[in-house]
Scaffold this motif. Structure first.
Motif, PDB file in Angstrom:
ATOM      1  N   SER A  12     -11.600   9.016  -1.459  1.00 39.58           N
ATOM      2  CA  SER A  12     -11.733   7.599  -1.109  1.00 39.58           C
ATOM      3  C   SER A  12     -13.151   7.142  -1.442  1.00 39.58           C
ATOM      4  O   SER A  12     -14.062   7.969  -1.629  1.00 39.58           O
ATOM      5  N   THR A  29      -2.824   5.496  -1.365  1.00 44.23           N
ATOM      6  CA  THR A  29      -4.110   6.071  -1.764  1.00 44.23           C
ATOM      7  C   THR A  29      -3.898   7.498  -2.248  1.00 44.23           C
ATOM      8  O   THR A  29      -2.964   8.175  -1.817  1.00 44.23           O
ATOM      9  N   GLU A  42      -9.435   3.488   6.445  1.00 41.07           N
ATOM     10  CA  GLU A  42      -8.747   3.302   5.155  1.00 41.07           C
ATOM     11  C   GLU A  42      -9.661   2.525   4.203  1.00 41.07           C
ATOM     12  O   GLU A  42     -10.704   2.016   4.621  1.00 41.07           O
TER      13      GLU A  42
END
Ligand SMILES: Cc1cc2nc3c(=O)[nH]c(=O)nc-3n(C[C@H](O)[C@H](O)[C@H](O)COP(=O)(O)OP(=O)(O)OC[C@H]3O[C@@H](n4cnc5c(N)ncnc54)[C@H](O)[C@@H]3O)c2cc1C
Length: 502
Positions: free
Chosen positions: A396, A392, A249
């Motif tokens: 990314s 999110t 993450e």
């Protein structure tokens, strides 16, 4: 310099947008007509039931084969129960703010456990899950979907055999959708007993709050349960094999959450891999590979899922599986066998209910000749239901770096937002990524209470290729947390941005 990314553009391996389907229903032909295509869906989770509804709408005869209950693991054991439990935990997290906001009577962490009626909490969780499963069952029946209760397996590419307990039923299909999901991965050295050594599906059978819960696995599921039980008053030890929680993450978000966990009194054991878990006289002992032993009252094993693809005739029918046992699919959910599609956790694309449902819908549109846009993983919004939440969307930062894309980014701490100040919120931020020349929003991260709601404007921007100026020029309510989203967009335009939202 690396090429500029073209976001959300299907890659060359993507199937054509509108297929020439050989099984498209003929308009006006009734369901009972032999020319009406028969779709058999194996698995009634979001991947399966959403697909069934689309297939009905497109005029097919549809049968759903489900061995447990409609709604699948998503409704019965995973999404709905965990988020319902977390809703109870949130009461305490919100109450923590009480004294600062002038409210007397906060429950000290050490006494919280006694305030929680876990039997009542779990009864509510299970009742809600059951009601939702029944709702889905009724909806499918209302729409004319046939439901067969039993274990389905492929007998070649166009037949599903269902073991129903009282015998078998054979279903000939023009199109098969595999949406069989996954089950919790267990370790042979930590066999769940449903009492002290638990998978996440067994948590709702607990009658009393765990005094000391050891959570093995610091991915999304481990982090969510560790946070929830900590808020409910359990002492929690989170055993993580990695350097930090939430590997994969956004790094800033994961670091922030780990700091919050530790500040709340959770023990986070990094670079600590669990080797085994056994019961002791009054609890459990978890032995780590380096020989250390952690003792607690209960242990939750949250080390991922295993696709439910073994022993159901897939390989025999020619359906290609990956080394991990996932069904290999392209972006319109086709498997290696014509007429056999797959959706959801059994494909290993992205383990999210929303993605499972989208894959299922895409599969049916493709199979039945409707217009179809391939799955775009770069547009998926996801949320981790911790306190604060982590939401999110889009590309990314690690993907942008790995692919060598050019991007600009800014991170605005929530502590600067006036509404957050009023609410006593400190932990969190809004982060945006944008193309340096075109200004197109490429992705974003929101760490905040209810980040799952705040991410939506960024999702819209990513989905519709809006620029930071489009976002910055839109009004936000003053004062509001979403003011920080517009403010971040203004910063990326190059303005210093000291205005009402800042
Ligand atoms: C604790 C936890 C929390 C989660 N929270 C979220 C969240 O907040 N948001 C989110 O988007 N995702 C969340 N997820 C992920 C989400 O649960 C899955 O992505 C989703 O369930 C996948 O849907 P699916 O249809 O592929 O499979 P499932 O929901 O697993 O459904 C598969 C169904 O197939 C049935 N089945 C399997 N094999 C057969 C067979 N041979 N014959 C007949 N039936 C069969 C099973 O009984 C099951 O009902 C969470 C996961 C976990 C573990």
């Amino acid at each position: 310099m690396a090429p500029v990314p073209t976001v959300n553009t299907p890659s060359p391996d993507t199937a054509p947008a509108v297929p020439a389907s050989s099984v498209a229903p003929t308009p006006g032909v009734p369901e009972t007509d032999p020319r009406t295509p028969h779709v058999v869906v194996v698995g009634g989770g979001p991947g399966g039931y959403e697909a069934a509804l689309v297939a009905r709408r497109l005029g097919a005869r549809v049968t759903v084969v489900e061995r447990h209950g409609l709604g699948g693991a998503a409704v019965l054991t995973d999404v709905v129960p965990s988020k319902t439990l977390i809703a109870t935990a949130e009461w305490f997290t919100t109450a923590e703010q009480g004294p600062e906001l002038g409210v007397r009577g906060e429950a000290p962490a050490g006494e919280r456990r006694d305030l929680v009626d876990l039997e009542a909490v779990n009864a509510r969780v299970l009742a809600l899950a059951d009601a939702q499963s029944r709702d889905i069952h009724s909806r499918l029946e209302r729409e004319g979907v046939e439901i067969v209760v039993g274990e389905g397996r492929l007998d070649g590419p166009s037949r599903v055999v269902v073991g129903t307990g009282s015998g078998t039923t054979e279903l000939d299909a023009d199109t098969v959708l595999l949406a069989v999901g996954a089950t919790p991965r267990t370790l042979p050295t930590a066999v769940p007993d449903g009492e002290r050594i638990l998978t996440w599906t067994q948590l709702y059978g607990l009658k009393e709050m765990p005094e000391k819960l050891i959570v093995v696995g610091s991915g999304v599921t481990g982090a969510e349960f560790a946070g929830a039980y900590q808020a409910l008053g359990s002492q929690v030890v989170l055993v993580s094999s990695r350097d930090r929680v939430l590997p994969g993450e956004d790094m800033d978000a994961a670091e922030l959450l780990e700091g919050v966990f530790r500040a709340r009194g959770m023990t986070v054991m990094s670079r600590s891999r669990a080797a085994s878990a056994v019961r002791t006289a009054d609890g459990v002992a978890v032995t780590l590979v380096d020989g250390r032993v952690v003792e607690g009252s209960h242990v939750l094993i949250a080390v991922g899922g295993v696709p439910s693809t073994a022993g159901i005739g897939l390989e025999e029918a020619g359906v290609r599986l990956s080394a991990s046992g996932h069904v290999e699919v392209d972006r319109v959910s086709r498997t290696s066998v014509p007429g056999v599609y797959a959706a959801g956790d059994c494909t290993g694309v992205l383990p999210l209910a929303s993605v499972a449902a989208m894959q299922g819908r895409i599969a049916m549109s493709h199979a039945l000749g409707d217009a179809v846009a391939p799955l775009k993983p770069g547009r998926v919004a996801a949320n981790i239901f911790t306190a604060p939440e982590i939401a999110t969307v889009g590309l990314s930062e690690s993907t942008l770096r790995e692919r060598g894309y050019r991007y600009v980014t800014t991170t605005l701490p929530l502590a600067r937002n006036p509404r957050a100040k009023m609410l006593g919120m400190r932990d969190g931020f809004v982060k945006l990524f944008a193309h340096p020349d075109a200004g197109v929003v490429l992705g974003g991260v929101v760490v905040a209470p209810r980040a799952s709601e705040l991410i939506f404007p960024i999702t819209l921007a990513v989905a519709h290729r809006l620029t930071v100026d489009d976002v910055a020029d839109s009004f936000t309510v003053y004062p509001s947390l979403s003011g920080s989203v517009a403010e971040a967009a203004r910063v990326l335009h190059g303005q210093s941005g000291e205005d009402l939202a800042g």
